[in-house]
Design a protein around this motif. Structure first.
Motif, short mmCIF file in Angstrom:
data_model
loop_
_atom_site.label_atom_id
_atom_site.label_comp_id
_atom_site.label_asym_id
_atom_site.label_seq_id
_atom_site.Cartn_x
_atom_site.Cartn_y
_atom_site.Cartn_z
N ALA A 185 94.54 -4.78 26.83
CA ALA A 185 94.92 -4.14 28.23
C ALA A 185 93.79 -3.37 28.83
CB ALA A 185 96.20 -3.22 28.25
N TYR B 246 96.59 -13.32 32.26
CA TYR B 246 96.34 -12.14 31.77
C TYR B 246 97.44 -11.96 30.24
CZ TYR B 246 96.88 -6.94 31.44
OH TYR B 246 96.97 -5.75 31.14
N GLU B 247 98.50 -12.44 30.58
CA GLU B 247 99.38 -12.36 29.25
C GLU B 247 98.86 -13.20 28.16
OE1 GLU B 247 103.18 -13.72 30.91
OE2 GLU B 247 103.63 -11.76 31.61
N ALA C 4 97.43 -15.66 37.58
CA ALA C 4 96.74 -14.47 37.22
C ALA C 4 97.41 -13.84 36.15
CB ALA C 4 96.24 -13.58 38.44
N VAL C 5 98.87 -13.53 36.28
CA VAL C 5 99.87 -13.00 35.49
C VAL C 5 99.87 -13.93 34.04
CG1 VAL C 5 102.15 -12.57 34.69
CG2 VAL C 5 101.30 -11.86 37.03
N GLN D 163 89.93 -6.38 34.95
CA GLN D 163 89.41 -7.60 35.81
C GLN D 163 90.92 -8.20 36.20
OE1 GLN D 163 88.00 -10.40 32.80
NE2 GLN D 163 87.86 -12.16 34.53
N PHE D 164 91.78 -8.13 35.57
CA PHE D 164 93.13 -8.57 36.32
C PHE D 164 93.37 -7.83 37.48
CE2 PHE D 164 97.78 -7.74 36.18
CZ PHE D 164 98.43 -9.08 36.54
N THR E 187 90.85 -6.18 29.39
CA THR E 187 91.11 -7.18 30.38
C THR E 187 91.75 -6.69 31.79
OG1 THR E 187 93.23 -7.86 29.42
CG2 THR E 187 91.17 -9.14 28.80
N GLY E 188 92.59 -5.53 31.65
CA GLY E 188 93.15 -4.74 32.71
C GLY E 188 92.46 -4.93 33.92
#
Length: 272
Positions: A249, A227-228, A223-224, A255-256, A252-253
């Protein structure tokens, strides 16, 4: 056993993560043989069940079990965690578990249906025999008592009805069992009966298995990484197209954050 509070995006309490170690065999557990299931506690049969073909439900035969308590979800989660850890008849075994007040069965009542009607319909009937209808009730919404439910005239139910009216009723403790696709009442038969008699929604705590430590770590790493990558993609687009491209950020933040929450809390199949 390590206990860690799980919070939502806004910081409010969502559940209690239980990381159980050095407990390889639970005292309350599910055994399977083909379509047959046995729930036993300390080698004593509690529930016998046979899955009906073509996977539309399950016939069961009950044996017995229960107890009592009162307070907020967080406080009761810690109390029940100690009870589950110390009890010789607990379903806990090595792995990660979640004790939560967020159960899917709290969201199935139609506005025109009273709490008494709704929760009475959720209870699986039958003593000592019965049937869990997977075709009629989907989404794991049924609740199976491990002993006959006491009636409204029962002395314990009468005492709990007073607590219902005062708003101090302790939660009912449920265990979600994937092989039955329903919730078993571990503790609180009389409390649930009192809530039904008073036609209010009972306070609940549900315990279920969550992702193993290694699976959780791998899921978080994936996941990280995703995200990155998304942040880098948005940064590249903003550099090329300017501020008309939304912030990565902010886009997508959320959802992350939901993905990380789900990794910590999602139900895993019951061991048998």
């Amino acid at each position: 056993m390590q206990r860690i509070d799980v919070t939502r995006d806004d910081g409010t309490w969502a559940g209690l993560s239980l990381d159980v170690r050095d407990r390889h065999q639970p005292d309350l557990c599910v055994h399977t043989a083909g379509p047959r299931l046995l729930v036993s506690q300390l080698s004593r049969p509690v529930l016998l069940a046979v899955v009906e073909e073509p996977l539309q439900g399950v016939h069961f035969r009950r044996a017995d079990t229960a107890r009592a308590l009162s307070g907020s979800p967080e406080r009761w989660a810690h109390r029940f965690a100690r009870y589950l850890s110390d009890s010789p008849g607990s379903p806990l075994h090595e792995g990660r578990w979640l004790l939560t007040c967020e159960s899917p069965i709290l969201h199935g009542r139609h506005p025109t249906t009273s709490h008494a009607e709704h929760w009475s319909s959720m209870l699986v009937e039958g003593d000592p025999d019965g049937y869990i209808d997977w075709y009629l009730h989907s989404h794991s919404w049924e609740v199976l008592p491990l002993r006959p439910m006491p009636g409204p005239g029962d002395s314990r139910v009468k005492a709990y009805r007073k607590q219902v009216r005062e708003g101090t009723l302790p939660p009912v403790l449920l265990w979600w069992v994937s092989g039955l696709d329903c919730h078993l009442i571990l503790d609180g038969h009389a409390r649930l009966a009192a809530a039904i008699a008073e036609s209010v929604e009972p306070p609940l705590l549900q315990v279920h298995r969550t992702a193993a430590r290694d699976d959780l770590a791998a899921g978080i790493e994936d996941a990280v990484g995703a995200y990155e990558s998304a942040l880098a993609r948005f940064a590249g687009l903003r550099a090329f197209h300017g501020p008309t491209v939304p912030d990565g950020a902010a886009t997508t933040g959320p959802q992350f954050a939901r993905l990380l929450h789900d990794l910590h809390t999602a139900r895993q199949p019951t061991w048998s």
